[in-house]
Design a protein around this motif. Structure first.
Motif, PDB file in Angstrom:
ATOM      1  N   UNK A   1      10.416   3.085   0.397  1.00 46.10           N
ATOM      2  CA  UNK A   1       9.368   2.656   1.392  1.00 46.10           C
ATOM      3  C   UNK A   1       9.531   3.491   2.409  1.00 46.10           C
ATOM      4  N   UNK A   2       8.572   4.329   2.539  1.00 48.62           N
ATOM      5  CA  UNK A   2       8.740   5.332   3.673  1.00 48.62           C
ATOM      6  C   UNK A   2       7.933   5.124   4.771  1.00 48.62           C
ATOM      7  N   UNK A   3       8.378   4.137   5.417  1.00 43.62           N
ATOM      8  CA  UNK A   3       7.838   3.425   6.501  1.00 43.62           C
ATOM      9  C   UNK A   3       8.335   4.634   7.764  1.00 43.62           C
ATOM     10  N   UNK A   4       7.448   4.511   8.789  1.00 50.90           N
ATOM     11  CA  UNK A   4       7.726   5.280   9.941  1.00 50.90           C
ATOM     12  C   UNK A   4       7.988   4.283  11.138  1.00 50.90           C
ATOM     13  N   UNK A   5       8.963   4.544  11.626  1.00 51.45           N
ATOM     14  CA  UNK A   5       9.629   3.591  12.803  1.00 51.45           C
ATOM     15  C   UNK A   5       9.655   4.473  14.141  1.00 51.45           C
ATOM     16  N   UNK A   6       9.143   4.044  15.340  1.00 51.42           N
ATOM     17  CA  UNK A   6       9.367   4.488  16.390  1.00 51.42           C
ATOM     18  C   UNK A   6      10.129   3.424  17.570  1.00 51.42           C
ATOM     19  N   UNK A   7      11.115   3.760  18.041  1.00 52.75           N
ATOM     20  CA  UNK A   7      11.798   3.089  18.870  1.00 52.75           C
ATOM     21  C   UNK A   7      11.476   3.244  20.332  1.00 52.75           C
ATOM     22  N   UNK A   8      10.773   2.250  20.865  1.00 54.35           N
ATOM     23  CA  UNK A   8      10.594   2.307  22.397  1.00 54.35           C
ATOM     24  C   UNK A   8      11.779   1.834  23.273  1.00 54.35           C
TER      25      UNK A   8
ATOM     26  N   UNK B   1       0.907  -1.238  -0.110  1.00 56.55           N
ATOM     27  CA  UNK B   1       0.063   0.100  -0.021  1.00 56.55           C
ATOM     28  C   UNK B   1       0.821   1.123  -0.078  1.00 56.55           C
ATOM     29  N   UNK B   2       1.252   1.367  -1.059  1.00 54.58           N
ATOM     30  CA  UNK B   2       2.300   2.706  -1.277  1.00 54.58           C
ATOM     31  C   UNK B   2       1.837   4.241  -0.746  1.00 54.58           C
ATOM     32  N   UNK B   3       0.113   4.195  -0.940  1.00 56.63           N
ATOM     33  CA  UNK B   3      -0.017   5.603  -0.438  1.00 56.63           C
ATOM     34  C   UNK B   3      -0.716   5.509   0.883  1.00 56.63           C
ATOM     35  N   UNK B   4      -0.087   4.653   1.795  1.00 51.71           N
ATOM     36  CA  UNK B   4      -0.936   4.605   3.070  1.00 51.71           C
ATOM     37  C   UNK B   4       0.514   4.540   4.135  1.00 51.71           C
ATOM     38  N   UNK B   5      -0.124   5.289   5.209  1.00 49.23           N
ATOM     39  CA  UNK B   5       0.982   5.382   6.239  1.00 49.23           C
ATOM     40  C   UNK B   5       1.152   4.251   7.231  1.00 49.23           C
ATOM     41  N   UNK B   6       2.443   3.817   7.140  1.00 52.00           N
ATOM     42  CA  UNK B   6       2.853   2.634   7.820  1.00 52.00           C
ATOM     43  C   UNK B   6       3.588   2.905   8.955  1.00 52.00           C
ATOM     44  N   UNK B   7       3.432   2.229  10.073  1.00 51.59           N
ATOM     45  CA  UNK B   7       4.043   2.708  11.329  1.00 51.59           C
ATOM     46  C   UNK B   7       4.528   1.459  12.236  1.00 51.59           C
ATOM     47  N   UNK B   8       5.998   1.459  12.393  1.00 57.95           N
ATOM     48  CA  UNK B   8       6.281   0.206  13.106  1.00 57.95           C
ATOM     49  C   UNK B   8       6.751   0.663  14.571  1.00 57.95           C
ATOM     50  N   UNK B   9       5.950  -0.094  15.468  1.00 55.94           N
ATOM     51  CA  UNK B   9       6.219   0.234  16.692  1.00 55.94           C
ATOM     52  C   UNK B   9       7.372  -0.649  17.220  1.00 55.94           C
ATOM     53  N   UNK B  10       8.466  -0.321  17.392  1.00 59.24           N
ATOM     54  CA  UNK B  10       9.675  -1.316  17.517  1.00 59.24           C
ATOM     55  C   UNK B  10      10.347  -1.252  18.760  1.00 59.24           C
ATOM     56  N   UNK B  11      10.658  -2.250  19.366  1.00 61.08           N
ATOM     57  CA  UNK B  11      11.718  -2.154  20.699  1.00 61.08           C
ATOM     58  C   UNK B  11      12.991  -2.019  20.261  1.00 61.08           C
TER      59      UNK B  11
END
Length: 595
Positions: A472-479, A443-453
């Motif tokens: 691939x413009x994914x968004x990664x947040x690191x906890x 899904x190239x047009x959707x926002x994809x968010x990775x909640x990563x440890x």
């Protein structure tokens, strides 16, 4: 003149040879064409010697090759792609070590019931059985954890075996492994019958007698609860219609979050270790429990004195987790459409209202943790709440096994359009970022968010480069709590001192920038919301490194006496083990008691 004539003749023969070589339709072409016709649009993998004819066939096809840095990441990505789209996805690698690297991602994808085909390229057939370099018996490795695992032994089998692999993946909902020796993939294709992949859509529901028995049990129940699983994926309206008729609370498994949480006035939340008091109490207090498409594994979260009715599309799942009184096979949509007219409407809402009251109290307690807090620390719940607040309504969320998965399930609200992918059945680490890659490719047009440890991300860190290379413009947040947090909690609950869980982490924001990402590190709650907004607004891949409080407990809906004893024992050991551990105990108690 004679030498010149010989030279010209040699060049002409070479040109003919090259032309015939290029124009020859090979078994690799048959495999790729058959999978493309079955709906495959993307293949995730690492190229290599025995795979070369397959990758060349993909190059000349409409299938996109997504070049990952590690095969495990490729299997994770393909599984996320297939799970979200419902279409066939592919992964592929070279013989020996390359195919073995797929194992964990394949097990995860298969247990998520994602339709994936793994092309396992093999050494030449003449060398099999002689311990040739990189020789591995892939069938013995993969047969137990997949829905199909067979080898194409001759060119005459190519189309039929490939079609059967694709059909198994789609109809059984899992991973099919297609073993392809390199001498077979490079062989000239033969004329085969036109084997194609068929997609059956049967109506599946219990017999009339079984429906009457189920309806009678529901009509006789006084306090009825519905417990829905991932089998309710396309049955949101039917489940709510039945809940309205029965005035029944609807609890759900973690896998059913996307399908039953949104727009549901009967929702009492999840049960189980990751659940809350609302769902747990509704199930434990009911006298009649209707299980709809759920295969929840933990027996201690089922009632002991209720009539239990189970409906599942897979007959082997009936009664395998907990004894049931009535069991029937059918899809939830088809079954409920036939069942609802047989169920008597009722007016008594007392059990429903009682369950909803428990739910509201539980949600209020969760919301109290979803604030910036009284101290200069960032609670993971607060971070998750901000992400849920500012994410796109149709965002795709992936979360690493452990505490990020719990915060995602508890604090990211379902909109009916967003999706959640977590590792529940397999319970692996390192799944979130590579699954986000597959979701973004699908899904190239959707926002994809990775909640990563911090532990999970660093296991497959190299595939952050895939996001840049494949755009691939994914968004990664690191906890980033500096520990294997869920493992640490498990040790403390057992009354043990936390051991070998410490993580020495870099500044992940600066590291991401060196890879071509947008990156930022946040250590204080004051600037967190603005940072979340900026991170989500980035057009390319972006990483937000957030230092979260280490001693945040994941509290289950019911705390057992043994768990209390274990935590007390840990606290006593910690206090007696010196100033550093004593300070950790104090921080844990502060973070558990105060919002």
């Amino acid at each position: 003149m004679r030498n010149q004539s010989l030279h010209v003749g040699f060049i002409q023969r070479q040109e003919v040879f090259l032309s015939e070589f290029v124009m020859t339709r090979r078994v690799a072409d048959v495999i790729v064409e058959t999978l493309s016709a079955a709906g495959a649009k993307r293949c995730y993998g690492v190229p290599g010697d025995t795979l070369n004819y397959v990758t060349d066939a993909i190059r000349r096809s409409d299938i996109r090759w997504v070049h990952v840095r590690h095969e495990e990441a490729g299997a994770f990505a393909a599984g996320a792609d297939a799970l979200l789209t419902g279409e066939l996805a592919m992964c592929a690698g070279s013989c020996g070590p390359g195919i073995l690297h797929f194992i964990n991602g394949v097990w995860e994808s298969n247990r998520n019931r994602a339709p994936v085909v793994l092309i396992a390229s093999q050494i030449v057939q003449d060398e099999l059985g002689f311990e040739f370099p990189q020789e591995v018996d892939f069938k013995s490795v993969y047969a137990k954890g997949t829905v199909f695992c067979e080898e194409i032994r001759t060119p005459a089998q190519a189309k039929r075996m490939t079609a059967m692999a694709a059909q198994a993946a789609l109809s059984k909902r899992g991973v099919a492994v297609l073993i392809v020796p390199v001498d077979v993939s490079q062989a000239a294709a033969l004329d085969e019958p036109d084997f194609t992949v068929h997609r059956a859509q049967p109506v599946m529901r219990p017999s009339g007698a079984e429906l009457q028995q189920i309806a009678e049990a529901l009509n006789n129940g006084k306090k009825i609860a519905i417990y829905g699983g991932s089998g309710c994926e396309k049955a949101h309206g039917e489940v709510l219609a039945l809940a309205e008729r029965l005035k029944a609370p609807v609890a759900r498994t973690s896998r059913a979050k996307d399908f039953l949480e949104h727009d549901n006035p009967y929702d009492v939340g999840m049960t189980g270790v990751f659940g809350t008091a609302g769902g747990y109490q509704a199930i434990m207090d009911c006298d009649t429990l209707l299980l709809l498409g759920c295969d929840f594994a933990w027996r201690q979260f089922y009632p002991t004195k209720a009539t239990i009715i189970q409906i599942d599309v897979n007959g082997t799942h009936l009664g395998r987790r907990h004894p049931v009184d009535i069991a029937a096979v059918g899809t939830i949509v088809d079954t409920l459409q036939a069942l609802i007219p047989l169920v008597k409407p009722r007016d008594d809402r007392s059990f429903l209202d009682h369950s909803l009251s428990h739910t509201h109290k539980a949600e209020k307690a969760l919301d109290a943790r979803q604030t910036s807090g009284h101290r200069d620390v960032i609670h993971p719940q607060y971070l998750t709440g901000l992400i849920g607040q500012h994410a796109a309504p149709d965002a795709v969320f992936t979360a690493d096994g452990g505490s990020p998965m719990v915060w995602c399930l508890r604090h990211i609200p379902s909109t009916g359009n967003n999706r959640t992918i977590v590792s529940l059945s397999h319970g692996t680490m390192a799944n979130a970022m590579p699954q986000a890659l597959g979701a973004q490719a699908a899904y190239p047009g959707r926002q994809v968010i990775s909640m990563s440890g911090d532990g999970g991300l660093t296991m497959l860190l190299g595939d952050m480069l895939t996001a840049v290379q494949e755009e691939l413009p994914i968004k990664v947040v690191v906890f980033n709590n500096g520990t294997l947090g869920f493992v640490e909690i498990e040790q403390k609950v057992e009354g043990l001192l936390d051991t070998f869980t410490e993580l020495q982490n870099p500044d992940f924001g600066r590291m991401a920038e060196s890879m071509g990402w947008w990156g930022r590190r946040i250590e204080h709650p004051d600037g967190l919301e603005d940072a979340v907004k900026a991170w989500l607004a980035e057009p390319g891949p972006a990483l937000l490194d957030v230092v979260t409080v280490r001693d945040e407990l994941v509290m289950p809906p019911k705390v057992e006496a043994g768990q209390v004893f274990g935590m007390a024992l840990y606290s006593a050991k910690g206090i007696l083990s010196g100033p550093k551990r004593a300070a950790g105990v104090v921080d844990m108690l502060k973070n558990t008691i105060l919002p």
